[in-house]
Design a protein around this motif. Structure first.
Motif, short mmCIF file in Angstrom:
data_model
loop_
_atom_site.label_atom_id
_atom_site.label_comp_id
_atom_site.label_asym_id
_atom_site.label_seq_id
_atom_site.Cartn_x
_atom_site.Cartn_y
_atom_site.Cartn_z
N SER A 134 0.88 -1.16 0.00
CA SER A 134 0.00 0.00 0.00
C SER A 134 0.92 1.21 0.00
N ARG A 176 -3.25 7.51 -3.05
CA ARG A 176 -3.12 6.15 -2.53
C ARG A 176 -3.18 5.14 -3.66
N SER A 188 -2.18 0.58 -4.52
CA SER A 188 -1.73 -0.71 -3.99
C SER A 188 -1.27 -1.61 -5.14
N MET A 214 4.96 6.91 1.64
CA MET A 214 4.97 5.88 2.68
C MET A 214 4.51 4.55 2.10
N VAL A 215 5.26 3.50 2.42
CA VAL A 215 4.94 2.15 1.96
C VAL A 215 4.60 1.29 3.16
N ASP A 216 3.48 0.60 3.08
CA ASP A 216 3.14 -0.48 4.01
C ASP A 216 3.29 -1.76 3.21
N PHE A 266 5.28 -7.76 8.32
CA PHE A 266 4.81 -6.44 7.91
C PHE A 266 5.93 -5.44 8.16
N THR A 267 6.10 -4.50 7.25
CA THR A 267 7.07 -3.43 7.46
C THR A 267 6.55 -2.15 6.85
N GLN A 268 6.92 -1.03 7.45
CA GLN A 268 6.61 0.29 6.92
C GLN A 268 7.92 0.97 6.57
N SER A 298 9.60 4.73 4.57
CA SER A 298 9.51 5.96 3.81
C SER A 298 10.38 5.78 2.56
#
Length: 156
Positions: A86, A97, A99, A130-132, A147-149, A151
């Motif tokens: 995302s 936004r 995905s 920002m990447v989820d 899961f990682t977030q 920039s």
């Protein structure tokens, strides 16, 4: 279960007696009242592990789609791993936004991946986003996810 084949896993304790009930299901068209029974008891294989990274830079096209890159490494998995992304980017007062996802073979050696992200409501531009990122893979008995977030700086 898969057809007439089944597997069951649980955390067992040494010295404990377990009673296992086995039966048929699904009516006469499947199994027709039973068949041969073979019970195999063994230690379960180790659970899967997944290591997912996101590179600090990505790219975007003049049409507003973005490409995010990273690596994935897995152990004790069977089949493909799924990566889902995302992406969000503030552009003025709006937040754009989008995905994307991909399925790929995963091995213990970090494997590069690149996923195209199409915007749902505008164009991705140069700058911070920002990447989820989410990854999912299964072993013979159980599945794992991570899961990682991050920039990411989008560039042409």
């Amino acid at each position: 279960s898969q057809g007439l084949q089944s597997a069951v896993a649980w955390d067992a304790a040494a010295g404990t007696t377990y009673l296992i009930m086995i039966g048929t299901c699904c009516g006469p068209s499947v199994g027709a009242g039973g068949g041969s029974l073979v019970v195999h008891v063994d230690l379960a294989p180790p659970p899967p592990t997944i290591d997912l990274t996101v590179m600090p830079t990505g790219s975007f096209t003049p049409y507003g789609s973005a490409t995010i890159r990273g690596t994935i490494a897995c152990s004790n998995t069977v089949g493909a791993a799924e990566i889902g992304l995302s992406l969000s980017q503030r552009v003025g007062r709006l937040v754009i936004r989008g995905s994307g996802f991909d399925l790929l073979e995963c091995s213990a050696t970090p494997t590069p991946w690149a996923i195209a992200v199409t915007s749902e409501d505008g164009k991705f531009l140069g700058g911070q986003a920002m990447v989820d990122a989410f990854a999912f893979a299964c072993g013979p008995i159980e599945c794992a996810d991570t899961f990682t977030q991050a920039s990411v700086r989008l560039r042409r």
